[in-house]
Design an enzyme around this catalytic site. Structure first.
Site, PDB file in Angstrom:
ATOM      1  CD  GLU A 142      40.182  38.448  44.431  1.00  0.00           C
ATOM      2  OE1 GLU A 142      40.633  37.800  43.473  1.00  0.00           O
ATOM      3  OE2 GLU A 142      39.975  39.675  44.382  1.00  0.00           O
TER       4      GLU A 142
ATOM      5  CG  ASP B   5      37.790  41.244  39.136  1.00  0.00           C
ATOM      6  OD1 ASP B   5      37.214  41.071  40.208  1.00  0.00           O
ATOM      7  OD2 ASP B   5      38.698  40.516  38.713  1.00  0.00           O
TER       8      ASP B   5
END
Length: 577
Positions: A21, A112
């Site tokens: 993240e 992602d």
């Protein structure tokens, strides 16, 4: 561990790291260097928010912590939002026109995989409508763009300079880690600062840090601090099995929440608790009680362990029982989730008019999706004012009902549910807590003292003796609340009934049969007049929109204070025969 696996099976040792993240903290540098990591990926936002010029980020920088150094590649936000959401030609044009000041600029993209088929509309867009093939064909055919690996660029280009980054993630993560009300304020400030441009806003407007999720969600902190406490046991355990369980418990998604389910997903929490309990069983083999402030709230938690379970009491939060870890099935019956106010709830309470599309081509990102059927979700939106665990003490009136418990809208007269208790004694097989609190009527506080004394035995049973001393009891009731988490509610019965709707029973005993854990759970309260059982659903945001998720079952045993102020309570768990 992963690097060793890759080296063994693929003959290459990784040199770079996809930073989870993009949560940056300089404390990570020493560990990364120890693991052989030479460069990591962060966001260009990390640099811009520190004062760097967005036009001077087309490459990599070096950073150090205590003399250990790694390289930092800033991911280009413009490219991140174009791929794959804008037309393939537009994304390719962006790259071909990419012209920062550096002589050999790098347009950094790392993102992602779920954007390529998992997120709403992306499978059709990326594959069926041919976005991926069109984009890659343009890049391969272009004489202005060359695709290179990170290690190739790192080995053949000098760094752009030295950088020191604060402990940030991307902007949205900073917003999500705020309390709901503060996140709404941040959004309003962002809109007011639009005249300063995106780069100006990014430089001066920031949310909170990632670790604030541990403050925002006590359930997240419980998981995190249980793992930290177990980490301190490594030197004594010294086994590969303990390390394996400890590392498996250290997943990141379960600890936070934003657009994604995260901490609101019970299966993720179950997975973390499973390995916490596996590691705990290896680290603690003796029966007995211990006191330690392992959750770091300034109060010593009380932990009881025996062959059957691990029990944890938190004096600061109403002396609640916050963990019922069943050792044989590695399952925490207290893996419940409180319902918190989130900033996106404003979309339900005060919806904006449907916006006109800023772009007419491409598809929406998950940040742009509009929620349908708002009224359906609005009816399911409830917020709790106390953490939902077990042995919670309420002082209520005759209007208390199953619906009031479910909606957390009942009248509360006491201050025992979420306020600190003092630990009077903890030794042998018994622990006692007390709170010098009050009962409040018409704005007047009436002194009240509640003492809770728990006793443990080797038969999977905890009994509680409760004594409430007050002169203000007329017309009031005592409600003891227990919240339990189940893996499959369809396999759970309460006094023989399944939870298809709210349940009510007369008397002071409820017997729960759980087919998943194969346990029979009996909860009793002396002098109880009735019992209510209700499901507790949270309403959280996800990639699809909103999810109503069953977080636990609330059970309240209710007794009139006119009948007395001393109660006996019990919670017993046994394997079903």
């Amino acid at each position: 561990k992963l690097s060793t696996f890759i080296t063994t099976h693929f003959g290459q040792t990784p040199r770079g790291l996809w930073l989870t993240e993009r949560v940056w903290d300089s404390a990570l540098v020493a560990d990364m260097v120890t693991c052989g990591i030479e460069y990591v990926l962060v966001d260009d936002y990390h640099f811009i928010s520190t004062g760097f010029d967005a036009k001077k980020l087309a490459g990599y920088y070096l950073t150090e912590a205590e003399g250990k150094r790694v390289a930092l590649f800033p991911i280009d936000k413009g490219l991140r939002y174009m791929v794959p959401f804008r037309p393939a030609d537009a994304a390719a044009d962006f790259l071909e026109q990419f012209a920062p000041e550096e002589s050999s600029p790098a347009a950094v993209l790392f993102d992602d995989g779920e954007k390529f088929g998992i997120w709403p509309k992306t499978h059709e867009w990326v594959y069926e409508k041919g976005w991926l093939e069109a984009f890659l064909s343009r890049i391969v055919a272009s004489d202005k763009v060359k695709a290179v690996r990170y290690d190739e660029y790192y080995d053949t280009h000098k760094p752009l300079g030295l950088a020191y980054l604060p402990p940030y993630s991307y902007y949205e993560m900073g917003e999500w880690s705020l309390r709901g009300e503060d996140a709404q304020t941040l959004e309003a400030m962002h809109a007011a600062l639009e005249p300063f441009g995106e780069e100006g806003i990014d430089r001066f407007l920031k949310g909170s840090i990632w670790k604030n999720f541990l403050i925002k969600y006590p359930e997240s902190n419980l998981i995190h601090k249980r793992v930290l406490a177990l980490s301190a046991e490594r030197a004594a355990c010294k086994t590969a099995d303990f390390d394996d369980a400890l590392f498996r418990a250290q997943t990141n998604d379960v600890l936070w929440h934003g657009v994604f389910g995260g901490i609101y997903l019970p299966n993720l929490r179950d997975n973390a608790w499973r390995f916490i309990l596996h590691a705990d069983a290896m680290a603690h083999t003796k029966r007995g009680m211990s006191l330690a402030d392992w959750n770091m709230d300034g109060y010593e938690e009380i932990t009881w362990r025996d062959d059957a379970w691990v029990l944890n009491f938190t004096p600061k939060q109403g002396a609640q029982l916050c963990e019922i870890g069943l050792k044989d099935v590695a399952f925490n019956l207290q893996n419940t989730m409180t319902r918190y106010r989130e900033s996106y709830h404003l979309k339900l309470l005060n919806p904006k008019p449907k916006s006109e599309k800023v772009h007419t081509d491409g598809i929406d990102t998950i940040h742009e999706l509009e929620i349908e059927d708002l009224e359906h979700y609005r009816k399911q939106l409830h917020v709790d004012w106390y953490t939902r665990h077990a042995f919670i003490d309420h002082i209520v009136d005759g209007s208390f009902s199953a619906e009031g418990l479910q909606q957390c809208s009942f009248n509360e007269y006491g201050d025992f549910a979420n306020q600190p208790f003092e630990t009077l004694s903890a030794s042998g097989e018994e622990v006692s807590f007390v709170r010098e609190g009050g009962i409040y009527r018409a704005g007047v506080k009436h002194d009240a003292r509640l003492e809770k004394r728990y006793r443990f035995d080797s038969e999977g049973k905890v009994t509680a003796a409760l004594s409430l001393q007050t002169h203000e009891s007329a017309g009031l009731w005592y409600a003891q609340e227990h919240n339990l988490h189940f893996a499959d509610i369809t396999q759970v019965s309460f006094n023989g009934a399944f939870l298809e709707e709210n349940l009510r029973f007369e008397g002071g005993k409820v017997v729960i049969e759980d087919g998943y854990t194969q346990k029979r759970i009996t909860i009793t309260l002396s002098q109880a007049a009735f019992i209510v059982v209700v499901p507790i659903h949270s309403l959280s945001q996800s990639e699809k929109g909103f999810d109503a998720t069953l977080q636990g079952v609330a059970i309240a045993l209710v007794a009139s204070l006119d009948a007395g102020t001393a109660f006996q309570s019990g919670l017993m768990i046994e394997t079903r025969k």
